[in-house]
Scaffold this active site. Structure first.
Site, PDB file in Angstrom:
ATOM      1  N   HIS A 143      52.694  78.186  69.146  1.00 13.70           N
ATOM      2  CA  HIS A 143      52.121  79.419  69.517  1.00 13.70           C
ATOM      3  C   HIS A 143      51.360  80.294  68.275  1.00 13.70           C
ATOM      4  O   HIS A 143      52.336  79.994  67.388  1.00 13.70           O
ATOM      5  CB  HIS A 143      52.811  80.092  70.537  1.00 13.70           C
ATOM      6  CG  HIS A 143      53.346  79.700  71.571  1.00 13.70           C
ATOM      7  ND1 HIS A 143      54.487  79.089  71.912  1.00 13.70           N
ATOM      8  CD2 HIS A 143      52.778  79.294  72.723  1.00 13.70           C
ATOM      9  CE1 HIS A 143      54.857  78.508  72.863  1.00 13.70           C
ATOM     10  NE2 HIS A 143      53.677  78.609  73.629  1.00 13.70           N
ATOM     11  N   ASP A 175      55.168  76.807  64.781  1.00 19.74           N
ATOM     12  CA  ASP A 175      55.187  76.983  66.084  1.00 19.74           C
ATOM     13  C   ASP A 175      54.107  76.624  66.928  1.00 19.74           C
ATOM     14  O   ASP A 175      52.786  76.892  66.280  1.00 19.74           O
ATOM     15  CB  ASP A 175      55.853  78.551  66.266  1.00 19.74           C
ATOM     16  CG  ASP A 175      56.118  78.738  67.659  1.00 19.74           C
ATOM     17  OD1 ASP A 175      57.673  78.893  67.987  1.00 19.74           O
ATOM     18  OD2 ASP A 175      55.318  78.844  68.680  1.00 19.74           O
ATOM     19  N   HIS A 219      55.746  86.810  67.649  1.00 20.65           N
ATOM     20  CA  HIS A 219      54.871  87.501  68.481  1.00 20.65           C
ATOM     21  C   HIS A 219      54.767  89.188  68.341  1.00 20.65           C
ATOM     22  O   HIS A 219      54.150  89.827  68.846  1.00 20.65           O
ATOM     23  CB  HIS A 219      54.835  87.059  69.957  1.00 20.65           C
ATOM     24  CG  HIS A 219      54.630  85.633  70.192  1.00 20.65           C
ATOM     25  ND1 HIS A 219      53.255  85.256  69.578  1.00 20.65           N
ATOM     26  CD2 HIS A 219      55.099  84.799  70.716  1.00 20.65           C
ATOM     27  CE1 HIS A 219      53.401  83.931  70.052  1.00 20.65           C
ATOM     28  NE2 HIS A 219      54.446  83.754  70.769  1.00 20.65           N
ATOM     29  N   ASP A 222      58.703  74.021  69.461  1.00 20.51           N
ATOM     30  CA  ASP A 222      57.774  73.978  70.630  1.00 20.51           C
ATOM     31  C   ASP A 222      56.618  73.110  70.386  1.00 20.51           C
ATOM     32  O   ASP A 222      55.804  72.745  71.111  1.00 20.51           O
ATOM     33  CB  ASP A 222      57.511  75.131  71.383  1.00 20.51           C
ATOM     34  CG  ASP A 222      57.036  76.371  70.382  1.00 20.51           C
ATOM     35  OD1 ASP A 222      56.655  76.121  69.422  1.00 20.51           O
ATOM     36  OD2 ASP A 222      57.082  77.434  70.926  1.00 20.51           O
TER      37      ASP A 222
END
Ligand code: ZN
Length: 304
Positions: free
Chosen positions: A165, A163, A127, A246
């Protein structure tokens, strides 16, 4: 075959405060799982050197890096709602970036330049933007790895991010760079809100946004379909995997349904598709310790 696990003890020193999901126990769980006896013969362990400034400046501005260093030396502070520096965070971030550089060096030095390695990073990176920390991330480890590989002579680098996200930082940093292709499967709508299929960069971005709760085979298939599109007429010299765990069923920060066997299947399928290019796994998210450990084991076992 063996694979190299690159790690650094300082990665556990970062603390974002009590109750934060991105906690030091994450890296302990990963390293303990990889140290179990059944993997002993398959793994070579290498302690990384902290990243040097030049490697970081290929991705982040000197102004941003300097500000993080100063804040770290002052004991830390809050950079956004969930991205908090403690007194040892800067040291951990440098160590984390150092593990990806070490992993790229090991993979490029592998048999015929086609080795594999796993970077046990913490804090995660996908991120982080050029001048902004967010989403538990300070330095964009996977892009630091890609730029390091480019500086070492790799002409084309593929980044695959599974991931749960979207790797908004990675996308923002590579979307104008045709030497890097970025494929991301992620939950949508979900944090951080980016990653629509029509975000294509210079034709080098391949986003696969998907709702939670689909059959696991659908996620497995759809990521590989996007990878095949990215590889059409384009052979990478290195594959970097932003390996967030995740995306496994049961993670508190995601709603995907994947199992550790799917991680193993992806890893094997990706290796086959890019062969003989080297492959480096880079740890991203994963917030239930048992799942994180099982996912990392499945990934590293398939790398070995
Ligand atoms: Zn994540």
């Amino acid at each position: 075959m063996t694979t190299t696990v690159v790690w650094h003890p300082a990665t556990r020193l970062h603390s974002a405060g009590a109750g934060h999901p991105e906690r030091p126990q994450r890296i302990d769980a990963v390293l303990e799982a990889l140290r179990l006896p059944d993997l002993k013969e398959s793994l070579v362990w290498v302690e990384a050197m902290p990243a040097d400034w030049a490697a970081l400046e290929r991705v982040h501005s000197a102004r941003y890096l300097g500000a993080l260093e100063v804040l770290g030396n002052q004991g830390g502070g809050t950079l956004d709602a969930d991205t908090i520096m403690g007194p040892h965070t800067w040291q951990a971030a440098l160590a984390s970036a150092g593990t990806v550089i070490g992993a790229v060096d090991r993979a490029l030095a592998g048999p015929g330049g086609g080795g594999t390695a796993f970077a046990a990073t913490r804090p995660p990176g996908h991120h982080a933007l050029a001048e902004r920390a967010m989403g538990f991330c300070f330095l964009n480890n996977v892009v630091i790895a890609a730029r390091h590989a480019r500086a070492r002579g790799a002409e084309r680098v593929l980044i695959v991010d599974w991931d749960v996200h979207h790797g908004n930082g990675t996308q923002a940093l590579v979307q104008a760079d045709a030497a890097v292709r970025f494929v991301s499967l992620h939950q949508s709508p979900w944090y951080p809100g980016t990653g629509a299929a029509d975000e294509r960069g210079v034709g080098n971005v391949f986003n696969v946004p998907r709702p939670p709760g689909l059959p696991r085979q659908t996620y497995v298939r759809d990521l590989l379909t996007a990878v095949d599109a990215a590889l059409a007429g384009w052979r990478p010299d290195l594959l970097l995997v932003s390996a967030g765990f995740d995306s496994l069923a049961g993670d508190p920060l995601g709603g995907f349904t994947l199992e550790p066997e799917d991680i193993a299947e992806w890893t094997a399928a990706l290796r086959e598709r890019v062969a003989p290019a080297p492959v480096v796994g880079v740890l991203e998210g994963g917030y239930r310790l048992d799942l994180l450990a099982a996912g990392a084991r499945a990934h590293v076992r398939a790398l070995a």
